[in-house]
Design a protein around this motif. Structure first.
Motif, short mmCIF file in Angstrom:
data_model
loop_
_atom_site.label_atom_id
_atom_site.label_comp_id
_atom_site.label_asym_id
_atom_site.label_seq_id
_atom_site.Cartn_x
_atom_site.Cartn_y
_atom_site.Cartn_z
N PHE A 150 -52.76 13.23 11.80
CA PHE A 150 -51.59 12.59 11.23
C PHE A 150 -52.08 11.33 10.54
CE2 PHE A 150 -47.06 11.02 12.38
CZ PHE A 150 -46.63 11.40 11.14
N SER A 151 -52.03 11.32 9.24
CA SER A 151 -52.78 10.32 8.48
C SER A 151 -52.31 8.90 8.74
CB SER A 151 -52.71 10.63 6.99
OG SER A 151 -51.39 10.57 6.54
N LYS A 152 -51.01 8.70 9.01
CA LYS A 152 -50.53 7.32 9.18
C LYS A 152 -51.14 6.68 10.41
CE LYS A 152 -46.37 7.26 6.48
NZ LYS A 152 -46.55 8.57 5.84
N TYR A 153 -51.40 7.50 11.41
CA TYR A 153 -52.04 6.92 12.59
C TYR A 153 -53.42 6.42 12.24
CZ TYR A 153 -48.65 7.94 16.15
OH TYR A 153 -47.54 7.93 16.92
N PHE A 154 -54.10 7.22 11.47
CA PHE A 154 -55.45 6.81 11.14
C PHE A 154 -55.43 5.60 10.22
CE2 PHE A 154 -59.50 6.82 9.02
CZ PHE A 154 -60.36 7.04 10.08
N LYS A 155 -54.54 5.62 9.29
CA LYS A 155 -54.52 4.51 8.33
C LYS A 155 -54.06 3.22 8.99
CE LYS A 155 -54.03 7.33 4.24
NZ LYS A 155 -53.11 7.93 3.29
N THR A 156 -53.17 3.35 9.96
CA THR A 156 -52.66 2.15 10.62
C THR A 156 -53.64 1.61 11.63
OG1 THR A 156 -50.45 3.02 10.37
CG2 THR A 156 -50.74 1.22 11.93
N TYR A 157 -54.22 2.52 12.38
CA TYR A 157 -55.02 2.06 13.52
C TYR A 157 -56.50 2.42 13.41
CZ TYR A 157 -50.45 1.66 15.62
OH TYR A 157 -49.17 1.33 15.88
N GLY A 158 -56.82 3.29 12.44
CA GLY A 158 -58.18 3.79 12.43
C GLY A 158 -58.44 4.71 13.60
N LYS A 159 -57.39 5.22 14.18
CA LYS A 159 -57.53 6.14 15.31
C LYS A 159 -57.05 7.52 14.89
CE LYS A 159 -56.56 2.44 18.57
NZ LYS A 159 -55.56 1.90 19.51
N TYR A 160 -57.32 8.48 15.71
CA TYR A 160 -56.98 9.85 15.38
C TYR A 160 -55.79 10.32 16.22
CZ TYR A 160 -61.60 9.92 13.27
OH TYR A 160 -62.70 9.65 12.51
N LYS A 161 -54.96 11.09 15.58
CA LYS A 161 -53.92 11.81 16.30
C LYS A 161 -53.66 13.09 15.52
CE LYS A 161 -49.13 11.82 17.78
NZ LYS A 161 -48.87 13.15 17.22
N PHE A 162 -53.63 14.19 16.21
CA PHE A 162 -53.46 15.45 15.51
C PHE A 162 -52.06 15.56 14.93
CE2 PHE A 162 -56.87 16.92 18.50
CZ PHE A 162 -57.85 16.98 17.52
N PHE A 163 -52.04 16.01 13.72
CA PHE A 163 -50.77 16.34 13.09
C PHE A 163 -50.17 17.54 13.82
CE2 PHE A 163 -48.61 18.98 9.89
CZ PHE A 163 -47.65 18.11 9.46
N ASP A 164 -51.02 18.46 14.10
CA ASP A 164 -50.59 19.68 14.77
C ASP A 164 -51.86 20.44 15.14
OD1 ASP A 164 -49.06 21.61 15.81
OD2 ASP A 164 -48.07 22.20 13.94
#
Lengths: 414, 1040
Positions: B406-420
């Protein structure tokens, strides 16, 4: 400073004149209060000290037969708004039309409302919701729809309603005061039903910070929405989808759907009672009309692990250049993009059931760099209407090179 | 986090004036859909277009020429460089990219396709202009043009090819000043053709069309594609490749016939422009992106198969698979090389065991989310952490599970979260392990290949492991999909497998073969997405770097008509991969008499040309020369050919002209200039430059072999094309290495590659190289030379009635029969039916083969010749065909229309009243068990003036009718040497077009001089030699 004082005096004089005109004429059926027993003192509300305007709800006095009467009253001053710095003379008006005050003894209270640095009135406006005059700046809407049980997609409309039919002011807050008529089951029909919004009429900022305290109702999970980017307050943020097998009595088989036409409903942000932030509506999303921040991505726990549904929380929404950031209390900020159709537009809040309350509704104008700016100079308006792409690009008739096939090419035809 | 925008207010007000919804670069351009199943392109809105308005400065650097420009208030720097691979490259660096810290342009396509090196830029003055050039032959003449610039592009001959001005480059800026769209516009002139664009279903020539450049699961609808490659070849002498994978579209002269506009939804403008011919430029493109690979020999055979749902019906998968496979065996005595067993079928042990037992490769199905059917992530990837992990130095310890974020997580935090946790992110190296995990147990059961499906369903608004967002990765994921699959399968099998993808993009051809997507089982279909669309797709793919592909023979959606089935079989034979597939189990024997009878011959003909296809695949891998070339790709200088969308060159020398009209018996064919063409069905010669209305009944697929060809084929010892033949039978049906040659119009050189042993991987293999010179001697003879000494002992000389032959200076015996291979009976046999085919058996190691061309005298009469069917039955009886005079006949050729009789008598008469019947020795009627198309009947020696055909049983398509009936006399026994060859192309040079098409006489070079043949004496057989290539039944008849 000098000018400000002068303005205050003029206001006071005007208020007193108006107060006189508010004294009702005595009708034959009315009981006139000719003297007041209640002692009234001037009030000073210091907003910087969390002061709140509180005036007596009853006046004790005597009628011409010297009978003691207890009269419920409201306090009137058309100029007053809780965000205004200044002195305001409030006049008591009986809520029961059988009473009136003799012109010689109209109860009045002088209220000095001191913002005192609680916010900068040049750049911000904050509603404390401690007097019904604040509601004059808002409009109220309610979802009242009759949906067909034929499968399809249906617009969800909100109709304008008298605000006090759905909301009340108490304890310095505005609280939803209507009962749900549908079940507490999460489906499209129920989500589209029994929603009342309160929309601030006067400000449509492009870049702003909106802060508001909210509290969940104590007995259900329905959402306290905070709204921004609302282009059309009569439109909800989604459509109702009715499936072929839908049961319109329970709402089973219904859902919310989203398309371009629903974007004018703006953005609805809220936290679920477990502390999960949702942002629905006109946001660039996952394709389902929402952004759903449900996990702390590094620690795999709820975003707001200490979120207590029984406490008052503060939601802060900043929108700059179409990028929004949302914070609940002192949480991390969650970012997203507002759809272009939701730039500018109205701000407000909404609830789905009785008991949800809001307070300290504060709007601050920002410039495109995120700095506070004067409200009077801030960019305002609704999102610009979308137009067709008329760009035709390069004028090919002005090609500087005239290509010649030349001898190398066989130009004969078949 | 929030971008500071110094011009936000300005931009906002601009936006008020020009707020633009997504959906097209221009209000007048065709509206394209942006949403298909599995993919919805995010809308770009409220942007403002501006072309480059002015040049602010230029800078000469050693390897870049930088043009600093103003574009509607924003700065944009254009970097010009000259890659070692040729042409020049233009990249843009935008103002806000610089503010974000970029100091040079970002490479498109994730920097996957960078030049080996950049040439040093040479600068020179030229009459006030600045000349720019690198080491190649592309020259830019840069001049001031108003406030902007003009770059006039010239080739090595200093010919002015095209110019690009500042006004032809536009950018669309959003409110914040980000570039959200880029557009490049190029001029078009009358008769200019544009080929390429990836897989296109609308036409080969894209001029006049608006096309989407976004990969969609589009069901082959004409404007869309599964495989978009923004590589466009112009016949004016250049090609442009946009090294960009964003969504986009191209309006190629539809809105404005004088230009084409290519638009992308992204900021990294990056294109290469090469001058040269399309093939030269395709080579440059593949130098950057990679050539296609080479799969094992068995992959060029025949794959049967069907959807899983079809296999599951009735008696169940194993029963249906067995029935299908044994159906081929019982009718045609072969087992297909492979069986595509979709879905569960390939994962069913009983099925794979059965297929393996028959020596058939099982091909399975794969989808990016198939893994979910096979286990949990932790089951399949037990040693992989959920998210990437790094050590303190930032070195990656684990790539994590291969799913998009999920790109916003990465862009906001530099962390990863699966979109799905759904589709595999193939840019993650662990995708290889995931593919392995999915297939491991099925590999062991015999699965040797996979349809890699659904690469168009990848989300846009997510972030991928390689750091790119979905707007760039939606198309580009196909590259990674192919790469990961290739790596997974290669690790297991080396190269003994086959992968075929539906989606594709630049570079995916390096790792995988392809299939053409889904087409309906109709010629056109309601959406023009049927069989005909696959012809355009194959041509376009050939122009775009793809080489190993094939359509679903029969179509995926529905059941084809009998006629279409036959055409699709024919098209598949002349496709790089011949693969049958459908939503139902298509079988030849369910499509009528002709299909049933002919399929075996088609299969064996395919087997005949497998060496030719494999050689072409190797050539494509080595040189990027496409296996399939559209007319403009092969003949860019012959402008008249560029608009022919339904002819193509196969393996360099076969002109394939698919029939695109249902139930027709003729199609118009335009033969390219420069050579003589030899009909593969009638062995006659046709002059290049002619347009012919070719007899093309259902059984007859118009294919012509170019003069001077030397092609590798396999034939059985009987030297017959289309006859039963097997790879390993060790009898007279054993496949033997052979050559198929045609007389040259002028000297030509052919290279034949033959793979030896098992390959290491898709691009690592051993092969032999044979080089043959086909030299034109006098008007009478030609010579095939092979310096190394050829081991191909069998030579089939197509279009040749040899008068004499010498090998290595020694005369070769003329035989009255096909030379016996097993007895080393070196000699040659001229097909006595008078058709142009000479069969030659040579000693091993021959180096020089000289053939003297001859002809045979033979008279003929045409009783009826019509492009419209002539019914045999009249209201008063049977139609009588009358000759002008009494003729002596030894052979009668009946050329059926679509409707035919399969049992009939031919009667003849001198007076029209007293009739005789041509009898068969072995059956009741003159012709029994016919299959339409052409029947050639040996009638002994008769004299007659009147003929009639009396049908007893009709074939597939109703009341029988003929298009032509021809009667031939006994050919002379002597073969005369051809002395005055009127070949107009013998001194032909590619750039010499003294003879326009309309001045060429159709009759001047046709094959009539080659007619007049020897007595037919072949027994009833399904043969390919001596008549119509495809299922022609020769019957020797004698008058009692």
């Amino acid at each position: 400073m000098k000018n400000k004082t002068k303005t205050g005096l003029i206001s006071l004089i005007l208020s007193m004149c108006m107060a006189v005109s508010l004294v009702p004429k005595v009708s034959a059926a009315q009981t006139e209060i000719v003297s007041i027993k209640t002692t009234l003192t001037d009030k000073t509300v210091d907003r910087s000290q969390s002061g709140s305007l509180s005036l007596p709800t009853v006046i004790v006095g005597y009628d011409s037969a010297n009978n003691m009467r207890t009269v419920s009253v409201t306090w009137e001053n058309d100029e007053y708004r809780s965000y205004k710095d200044g002195t305001f003379v409030f006049t008591a008006v009986p809520t029961d039309s059988q009473y009136s005050f003799a012109s010689s003894c109209v109860p009045q209270v002088k209220v000095t409302n001191k913002i005192n640095g609680d916010f900068d009135s040049n750049t911000s406006r904050k509603y404390y919701f401690d007097h019904k005059n604040d509601l004059l700046d808002f409009s109220c809407y309610y979802t009242e729809n009759t949906f067909s049980n034929t499968a399809g997609y249906y617009d969800i409309k909100l109709s304008e309603k008298p605000i006090l039919d759905y909301w009340q002011l108490s304890s310095g807050k505005i609280s939803a005061n209507f009962e749900r008529t549908t079940e507490n089951v999460w489906n499209g029909l129920n989500r589209a039903s029994c929603v009342s919004s309160v929309i601030l009429n006067s400000l449509q900022l492009y870049n702003f910070k909106l802060e508001v305290d909210y509290k969940h109702a104590s007995n259900n999970w329905w959402y306290p929405y905070v709204l921004f980017g609302v282009q059309d307050p009569t439109r909800f943020f989604g459509k109702l989808y009715v499936s072929p097998t839908a049961d319109m009595a329970t709402g089973e088989g219904t859902d919310l759907a989203f398309d371009r036409s629903t974007l004018v409903g703006g953005v609805y942000a809220y936290s679920e009672i477990e502390g999960k932030l949702n942002v629905y509506g006109a946001v660039k999303d996952d394709g389902y009309g929402r952004l759903y921040f449900d996990k702390d991505i590094s620690e795999d726990k709820n975003v707001l692990a200490t979120y207590n549904r029984n406490e008052t929380h503060r939601m802060s929404i900043t929108v700059i250049d179409g990028v929004f950031g949302i914070q609940i209390d002192d949480s991390d900020v969650f970012y997203g993009d507002v759809d272009d159709e939701a730039l500018g537009g109205f701000l407000g809040f909404a609830a789905c059931s009785k008991g949800v309350s809001f307070d300290n509704f504060k709007v601050t104008a920002l410039d495109e760099n995120g700095n506070e700016t004067k409200l009077s100079e801030a960019l305002q308006g609704k999102a610009p209407a979308l137009k067709e792409d008329n760009y035709t690009g390069w004028d090919s008739s002005k090609c500087p090179l005239e290509f010649v096939w030349g001898n190398g090419f066989d130009q004969s035809k078949r | 986090m929030l971008r500071k925008c110094s011009r936000a207010l300005l931009i906002f007000f601009c936006a008020l004036l020009a707020v633009i919804p997504f959906g097209g670069i221009s209000a007048s351009a065709a509206e394209l859909k942006t949403e298909f199943s599995g993919a919805s392109v995010p809308e770009e809105k409220n942007y403002t277009w501006s072309s480059i308005t002015a040049v602010t400065s230029t800078k000469k650097m050693r390897k870049y020429f930088i043009i600093r420009t103003d574009c509607g208030g924003y700065s944009a720097d254009l970097y010009i460089s000259f890659p070692k691979e040729g042409g020049f490259r233009l990249q843009a660096l935008h103002e806000f990219q610089k503010e974000d810290g970029l100091t040079s342009p970002q490479a498109g396509n994730n920097g996957l396709f960078e030049p080996d090196a950049l040439e040093v830029v040479h600068y020179a003055n030229d009459s006030g202009a600045l000349l720019l050039y690198g080491g190649g032959d592309t020259i830019i003449r840069y001049t001031k043009y108003g406030n902007g610039f003009e770059m006039q592009i010239r080739n090595g001959d200093d010919k002015r090819i095209i110019s690009i001005t500042n006004l032809q480059i536009s950018f669309a800026y959003d409110r914040k000043g980000n570039v959200v769209r880029s557009m490049v516009e190029m001029p078009l002139v009358s008769r200019e053709a544009i080929y390429g664009g990836g897989e296109r279903f609308n036409d080969a020539n894209q001029v006049g069309h608006t096309i989407s450049l976004t990969n969609f699961d589009c069901w082959s609808q004409p404007e869309y594609s599964y495989k978009n490659v923004p590589l466009f070849h112009s016949n004016r002498g250049y090609s442009i490749w946009f090294n960009m994978s964003y969504s986009g579209q191209a309006d190629i002269g539809e809105t404005d016939s004088k230009k084409y506009s290519v638009t992308f939804d992204g900021e990294k403008l990056d294109f290469y422009l090469f001058t040269g011919t399309p093939l030269e430029n395709l080579k440059r493109y593949t130098d950057l992106t990679g050539t296609s690979g080479v799969s094992e020999t068995w992959t060029y055979g025949f794959w049967t198969g069907a959807q899983n749902a079809a296999f599951e019906k009735g008696g169940g998968t194993l029963t249906n698979v067995t029935k299908l496979i044994e159906g081929y065996k019982s009718r045609y005595n072969f087992y297909p090389e492979a069986c595509y067993a979709e879905g569960e079928a390939a994962r069913t042990t009983s099925v794979t065991e059965y297929l393996s037992g028959k020596g058939i490769k099982t091909l399975g199905w794969f989808s990016p989310n198939l893994w979910k059917n096979l286990g949990s992530v932790s089951d399949l990837l037990p040693n992989v952490t959920e998210y990437p992990s790094f050590d303190s130095s930032g070195k990656i310890l684990s790539s994590g599970q291969p799913f998009v974020y999920f790109s916003k997580y990465f862009k906001t935090y530099g962390k990863y979260k699966f979109f799905d946790k759904d589709y595999i992110d193939f840019s993650n190296p662990n995708s290889v392990e995931m593919i392995k995990a999915c297939w491991e147990q099925y590999w062991n059961n015999g699965v040797r290949g996979s349809m890699n499906d659904f690469g168009e369903w990848f989300p846009f608004e997510t972030m991928y492991f390689n750091g790119l967002d979905g707007d760039e990765m939606h198309n580009l994921i196909s590259y990674y999909y192919a790469k990961s699959a290739n790596e997974a399968w290669s690790n297991k099998f080396g190269n003994d497998y086959v992968l075929f993808m539906r989606s594709g993009c630049a570079g995916s051809q390096y790792y995988s073969g392809d299939f053409l997507g889904d087409q309906v089982s109709a010629y056109y279909g309601d959406d023009n997405n049927g069989y005909v669309s696959t012809i355009y797709a194959m041509i376009s793919m050939g122009a775009s770097g793809f080489n190993l592909y094939g359509a679903d023979l029969g179509g995926l959606g529905g059941t084809p008509s009998d006629d279409l089935w036959n055409r699709w079989v024919q098209l598949s034979v002349f496709s790089p991969y011949m693969r049958q597939h459908g939503s139902v189990i298509h079988t030849p024997w369910s499509h009528g008499t002709q299909a049933t009878k002919s399929f075996g011959s088609w299969y064996y003909f395919r087997k005949n040309i497998v060496p030719m296809i494999e050689s072409a695949a190797i050539d494509a891998e080595k040189t990027s020369n496409p296996i399939i070339k559209g007319m403009m790709m092969a003949y860019p200088y012959q402008i008249a050919l560029a608009d022919i969308n339904d002819q193509y060159i196969f393996c360099d020398d076969f002109l394939v002209c698919p029939v695109t009209v249902e139930n027709t018996t003729y199609r118009e064919i335009t033969l390219p200039k420069g050579s003589t063409w030899y009909g593969l069905s009638d062995y006659e010669n046709y002059g290049g430059g002619n347009t012919v209305n070719f007899y093309s009944p259902t059984s007859n697929f118009p294919v012509f072999v170019k003069g001077g060809a030397v092609k590798a084929v396999n034939v059985p010892s009987g030297m017959e094309l289309g006859a039963e033949m097997h790879d390993e039978s060790n009898d007279d049906k054993q496949a033997l290495n052979a050559l198929l040659i045609t007389p040259p119009d002028n000297d030509r050189t052919s290279v034949i590659y033959k793979k030896t042993g098992q390959s290491t991987d898709y691009h690592t293999y051993n092969c032999t190289t044979e080089t043959y010179e086909n030299r034109r001697g006098s008007d009478s003879d030609f010579t095939i030379l092979n310096e190394q000494g050829s081991d191909r002992q069998i030579v089939l000389a197509l279009g040749v009635t040899a008068a004499s032959i010498t090998v290595d200076g020694q005369p070769l015996s003329s035989l009255a029969h096909t030379p016996s291979y097993t007895n080393n009976e070196y000699g040659y046999y001229v097909d006595t039916t008078g058709k142009g085919m000479t069969k030659i058996l040579l000693p091993k190691g021959w180096k020089s083969l000289n053939i003297v061309k001859g002809s045979v005298e033979r008279s003929s009469a045409t009783l009826v010749s019509s492009s419209k069917p002539v019914s045999l039955v009249t209201s008063t009886g049977f139609k009588v065909f009358e000759s002008d005079s009494v003729i002596d006949a030894s052979e009668i050729k009946v050329m059926w229309s679509t409707a035919f009789a399969d049992n009939y008598d031919i009667e003849y008469s001198l007076d029209g009243e007293s009739w005789n019947t041509i009898k068969s020795e072995s059956s009741e009627h003159t012709v029994t068990n016919g299959a339409g198309s052409v029947d050639t009947v040996d009638c002994g020696n008769i004299s007659a003036k009147y003929f009639k055909i009396v049908p007893y049983d009709v074939g597939d398509d109703g009341e029988p009718a003929v298009n032509a009936v021809e009667v031939y006399s006994e050919p002379s026994e002597r073969i005369e040497v051809v002395k005055n060859d009127t070949n107009i192309w013998k001194n032909f040079k590619e750039d010499n077009y003294d003879i326009p098409f309309e001045d060429i006489s159709v009759g001047s070079l046709n094959g009539t001089s080659y007619k007049g043949m020897l007595t037919a004496s072949l027994m009833i057989a399904v043969i390919f030699a001596g008549g119509t290539l495809f299922v022609v039944y020769y019957r020797k008849k004698h008058i009692n």
